[in-house]
Design a protein around this motif. Structure first.
Motif, PDB file in Angstrom:
ATOM      1  N   ALA A   9       0.037   2.630  -3.555  1.00 38.86           N
ATOM      2  CA  ALA A   9      -1.182   3.447  -3.483  1.00 38.86           C
ATOM      3  C   ALA A   9      -0.720   4.892  -3.289  1.00 38.86           C
ATOM      4  O   ALA A   9      -0.378   5.569  -4.251  1.00 38.86           O
ATOM      5  CB  ALA A   9      -2.081   2.969  -2.349  1.00 38.86           C
ATOM      6  N   PRO A  57      -3.996  -1.784  -3.598  1.00 37.26           N
ATOM      7  CA  PRO A  57      -3.945  -1.894  -5.064  1.00 37.26           C
ATOM      8  C   PRO A  57      -3.445  -3.256  -5.534  1.00 37.26           C
ATOM      9  O   PRO A  57      -3.439  -3.537  -6.734  1.00 37.26           O
ATOM     10  CB  PRO A  57      -2.954  -0.794  -5.473  1.00 37.26           C
ATOM     11  CG  PRO A  57      -2.849   0.110  -4.304  1.00 37.26           C
ATOM     12  CD  PRO A  57      -3.121  -0.717  -3.089  1.00 37.26           C
ATOM     13  N   GLY A  95       0.832  -1.195   0.000  1.00 33.77           N
ATOM     14  CA  GLY A  95       0.000   0.000   0.000  1.00 33.77           C
ATOM     15  C   GLY A  95       0.869   1.248   0.000  1.00 33.77           C
ATOM     16  O   GLY A  95       0.670   2.167  -0.813  1.00 33.77           O
TER      17      GLY A  95
END
Ligand SMILES: Cc1ncc(C[n+]2csc(CCOP(=O)(O)OP(=O)(O)O)c2C)c(N)n1
Ligand code: SF4
Ligand SMILES: [Mg+2]
Length: 274
Positions: free
Chosen positions: A101, A136, A97
């Motif tokens: 992200a 993601p 993340g």
């Protein structure tokens, strides 16, 4: 008898915060083994960690210089350290993340620039530290705290993303492949340019539980069973690769490293302005 790697752990830094069975312990030990086996002077190492469970791998435990910085920004801080002190080995510990992200732009631009920062990316396919939200990297259909009816989005393949951005060293292993992981970490550390080592890692608490494998050993067996070496994957169809983890060294090429280019530019600019 003291553990041969205990010397690399900062005195008084225990106990750690990781859940039992978390892959982060394997990754921590793999990295310390890497340092030990290449015999690098620890004064030359700076570890930069983002916010997330994976950020607690080096900080505050490793007895090296450590920066624990804001979520999504470890590569940005590491870039500053490397440009300011090009002789240091700067290693980023980041979660999936953190890296892809909020920190996705820093990742792709570090790869594009070939800045000599080494990124160890712990991909547990979820936001671990904050309670198991979708990341993601979470595969489609998985139920998480924020996708209670299943994730609709397609996940990133992080290694492919970094290759597409120009990464000059890219490898992926899992916590099952410790010897190969250590070999890739060694290559990453001794090379001049950017390196991205992705490690698929078990979060039995927030990911395993949701896919019906909450036992960490079973998660590692799952990694073993589902992993396909990149050489074999090249001969397999997309359907055959569904649900598999392609592992191996994907890219290993030389290219000019940014902090060195900056130092040369600095010299030229100085000469020309005198
Ligand atoms: C700017 C900012 N946004 C959000 C957060 C909350 N936050 C902390 S860690 C995290 C995600 C962690 O997931 P990952 O990077 O995959 O690391 P893991 O815990 O799985 O190792 C989030 C959203 C934060 N600390 N700061
Ligand atoms: S929540 Fe998951 S990733 Fe975080 S320490 Fe626990 S097992 Fe590891
Ligand atoms: Mg994660």
């Amino acid at each position: 008898m003291a553990h041969p790697l205990s010397n690399y752990i900062r005195k008084g830094a225990q106990p750690h915060t990781h859940c039992s069975g978390c892959g982060n312990g394997i990754i921590a030990q793999s990295f310390l083994r890497t340092l030990h086996e290449i015999g690098i002077d620890r004064k030359k190492i700076v570890c930069v960690a983002g916010i997330g469970c994976s950020g607690w791998i080096p900080s505050p435990f490793f007895d090296v210089d450590t920066l624990h910085v804001t979520h999504g920004r470890p590569i940005a801080f590491a870039t500053g350290v490397k440009l300011g002190k090009p002789d240091l080995e700067v290693v980023v510990f980041t979660g999936d993340g953190d890296a892809s992200a909020i920190g996705g732009n820093h990742l792709i631009h570090a790869a594009r620039r070939n800045i000599g920062v080494k990124v160890i990316c712990v991909n547990n396919m979820i936001y671990g530290m904050t309670g198991g939200e979708v990341a993601p990297t979470t595969p489609r259909g998985i139920r998480t705290t924020t996708t209670p009816f299943g994730n609709l989005e397609r996940p990133f393949d992080l290694s492919k993303l970094v290759i597409a951005a120009g990464g000059t060293y890219v490898a992926r292993w899992t916590t099952y492949h410790v010897a190969r992981l250590v070999a890739s970490m060694k290559k990453a550390l001794v090379r001049k340019g950017f390196a991205f080592v992705e490690v698929l890692s078990q979060c039995p608490v927030h990911y395993g539980r949701r896919i019906g494998i909450s036992n960490p050993v079973e998660m590692m067996r799952w990694f073993q069973k589902q992993s396909v070496p990149v050489e074999r994957a090249r001969e397999m169809s997309e359907q055959e690769l569904a649900g598999k983890f392609v592992v191996g060294e994907f890219v290993n090429i030389d290219a000019p490293e940014l902090s060195q280019l900056y130092a040369e530019l600095f010299e030229t600019a100085n000469r020309e302005s005198n």
